[in-house]
Design a protein around this motif. Structure first.
Motif, PDB file in Angstrom:
ATOM      1  N   LEU A 151       0.659  -1.474  -0.013  1.00 37.56           N
ATOM      2  CA  LEU A 151       0.031   0.091   0.047  1.00 37.56           C
ATOM      3  C   LEU A 151       1.037   1.193  -0.173  1.00 37.56           C
ATOM      4  N   GLU A 152       1.973   1.100   0.685  1.00 39.38           N
ATOM      5  CA  GLU A 152       2.830   2.625   0.497  1.00 39.38           C
ATOM      6  C   GLU A 152       3.384   2.641  -0.740  1.00 39.38           C
ATOM      7  N   THR A 153       3.640   1.529  -1.480  1.00 36.17           N
ATOM      8  CA  THR A 153       3.962   1.775  -2.861  1.00 36.17           C
ATOM      9  C   THR A 153       3.090   2.416  -3.703  1.00 36.17           C
ATOM     10  N   MET A 223       1.153   8.448   7.493  1.00 35.03           N
ATOM     11  CA  MET A 223      -0.166   8.597   6.753  1.00 35.03           C
ATOM     12  C   MET A 223      -0.907   7.228   7.287  1.00 35.03           C
ATOM     13  N   LEU A 224      -0.460   6.200   6.385  1.00 32.08           N
ATOM     14  CA  LEU A 224      -1.296   4.920   6.626  1.00 32.08           C
ATOM     15  C   LEU A 224      -1.460   4.564   8.131  1.00 32.08           C
ATOM     16  N   GLN A 225      -0.635   4.675   8.860  1.00 38.97           N
ATOM     17  CA  GLN A 225      -0.537   4.267  10.249  1.00 38.97           C
ATOM     18  C   GLN A 225      -1.616   4.920  11.085  1.00 38.97           C
ATOM     19  N   ARG A 234     -10.027   0.977   7.046  1.00 42.26           N
ATOM     20  CA  ARG A 234      -9.703   1.439   5.718  1.00 42.26           C
ATOM     21  C   ARG A 234      -8.657   0.809   5.090  1.00 42.26           C
ATOM     22  N   ILE A 235      -7.528   0.377   5.770  1.00 42.61           N
ATOM     23  CA  ILE A 235      -6.245  -0.138   5.177  1.00 42.61           C
ATOM     24  C   ILE A 235      -6.734  -1.494   4.520  1.00 42.61           C
ATOM     25  N   GLU A 236      -7.672  -2.061   5.218  1.00 39.51           N
ATOM     26  CA  GLU A 236      -8.153  -3.521   4.629  1.00 39.51           C
ATOM     27  C   GLU A 236      -8.891  -3.383   3.472  1.00 39.51           C
ATOM     28  N   SER A 237      -9.804  -2.102   3.552  1.00 38.41           N
ATOM     29  CA  SER A 237     -10.479  -1.677   2.135  1.00 38.41           C
ATOM     30  C   SER A 237      -9.528  -1.456   1.206  1.00 38.41           C
ATOM     31  N   MET A 238      -8.706  -0.616   1.281  1.00 40.32           N
ATOM     32  CA  MET A 238      -7.750  -0.032   0.279  1.00 40.32           C
ATOM     33  C   MET A 238      -6.975  -1.463  -0.156  1.00 40.32           C
ATOM     34  N   THR A 283     -21.833  -5.786   3.003  1.00 36.98           N
ATOM     35  CA  THR A 283     -20.199  -6.441   2.416  1.00 36.98           C
ATOM     36  C   THR A 283     -19.408  -6.304   3.550  1.00 36.98           C
ATOM     37  N   PRO A 284     -18.946  -7.460   4.329  1.00 42.99           N
ATOM     38  CA  PRO A 284     -18.190  -7.439   5.269  1.00 42.99           C
ATOM     39  C   PRO A 284     -16.689  -6.900   4.882  1.00 42.99           C
ATOM     40  N   THR A 285     -15.916  -6.323   5.588  1.00 41.82           N
ATOM     41  CA  THR A 285     -14.504  -5.909   5.025  1.00 41.82           C
ATOM     42  C   THR A 285     -13.673  -7.105   5.471  1.00 41.82           C
ATOM     43  N   LEU A 286     -12.653  -6.962   5.021  1.00 40.43           N
ATOM     44  CA  LEU A 286     -11.627  -7.946   5.165  1.00 40.43           C
ATOM     45  C   LEU A 286     -11.207  -8.106   6.893  1.00 40.43           C
TER      46      LEU A 286
END
Length: 310
Positions: A151-153, A223-225, A234-238, A283-286
């Motif tokens: 995700l960082e990349t 930012m992601l943290q 949100r991270i799982e969704s991305m 829709t359940p998230t990861l």
């Protein structure tokens, strides 16, 4: 680290989760085939230690047989503890090679003081590892990049490179000679941090780039943290979005034939729905399911790496 029954239970849960996530990534992208010789690249950091550990666990019971060759590139950084990795790998009784190449001096000579060294260091390291893989008959090269790295990349390429591009779990090298795999693609970095603590891996810091606090990647990581703390899921969704790409709703004319678009045409992913809000509540998230699945595939895995060997 405490070894109370509660901690032992939590540690066992963590090991099972990591093993499952690595197995799922291997299955989804068919990373390992029967007879493969996997070159596991070790840096001395938590991620590559975890990668080797989990692959060794899978190797014992997987339905396919594969070899592992652990490889470390000693880049001749001043003060690098040369004994740590050989001692650790010998204790595991795993085949390994330590490659000595003074890339440190090259990077310090070419890159001006205060400039980012990661780009050149990475290119030099990659070329050497490709050569070593070929010399040792390795069919796959395993790297320790995890979900957060991917995700960082993605954001680095969007913010600074103008590309919608991430870090694929499985990749063909530029020269077409090597298959690179990232079995930790579904694994969270915070789980790897905890795993490294429970396993007491002998971590070796990178003195070459560890003193570069203003790296663009570090800005993205922060930012992601922060998002992960403020907006759970949100991270799982991305990451799920990387597995659910809809070319007709982007703007790349090489990826989708906008010129040939006609009235009445049926698109595989539907028409003009700008934001699929109506589907989200059901829709359940990861994060909720704890599972990672391929969202748009009809091809079943040929081999399940998590099956026991008969």
């Amino acid at each position: 680290m405490s070894h109370t029954p509660k901690h032992e239970y939590e540690n066992n849960k963590l090991v099972k989760r990591l093993r499952h996530q690595v197995g799922a990534a291997i299955n989804d992208f068919q990373m390992i085939a029967d007879g493969d010789k996997i070159m596991v690249c070790l840096s001395g950091g938590k991620d590559s230690y975890a990668l080797l550990d989990i692959l060794l666990r899978l190797q014992k019971s997987a339905p396919v047989r594969f070899e592992i060759l652990a490889v470390n590139l000693d880049q001749k950084q001043p003060g690098f503890p040369e004994h740590i990795l050989p001692n650790y790998l010998s204790s595991l009784n795993v085949p390994f090679k330590i490659i000595e190449e003074d890339t440190y001096s090259v990077v310090k000579r070419v890159i001006n003081e205060g400039k980012t060294t990661c780009g050149l260091c990475s290119r030099l390291r990659r070329g050497i590892l490709y050569r070593v893989a070929k010399e040792n008959g390795c069919t796959k090269i395993a790297l320790g990049h995890h979900r957060d790295d991917i995700l960082e990349t993605l954001f680095l390429n969007m913010f600074y490179g103008g590309k919608l591009k991430a870090m694929p779990p499985k990749l063909l090298s530029d020269n077409g000679e090597h298959i690179i795999i990232r079995p930790l693609a579904y694994v969270k970095e915070k789980d790897l941090i905890r795993f490294a603590q429970t396993q007491n891996f002998p971590i070796i810091p990178c003195n070459l780039c560890g003193s570069q606090p203003n790296l663009q990647r570090q800005v993205i990581k922060d930012m992601l943290q922060q998002w992960d703390k403020t907006f759970p899921g949100r991270i799982e969704s991305m990451f799920s979005a990387l597995q659910n790409v809809i070319p007709s709703h982007l703007a790349d004319t090489q990826l989708f034939n906008f010129v040939a678009l006609q009235q009445g045409q049926k698109l595989p992913h539907g028409g003009d729905t700008a934001f699929d809000r109506e589907y989200y509540p059901n829709t359940p998230t990861l994060a909720q399911t704890g599972e990672f699945t391929q969202l748009a595939t009809t091809v079943k895995p040929i081999i399940n790496i998590l099956d026991s060997r008969h």
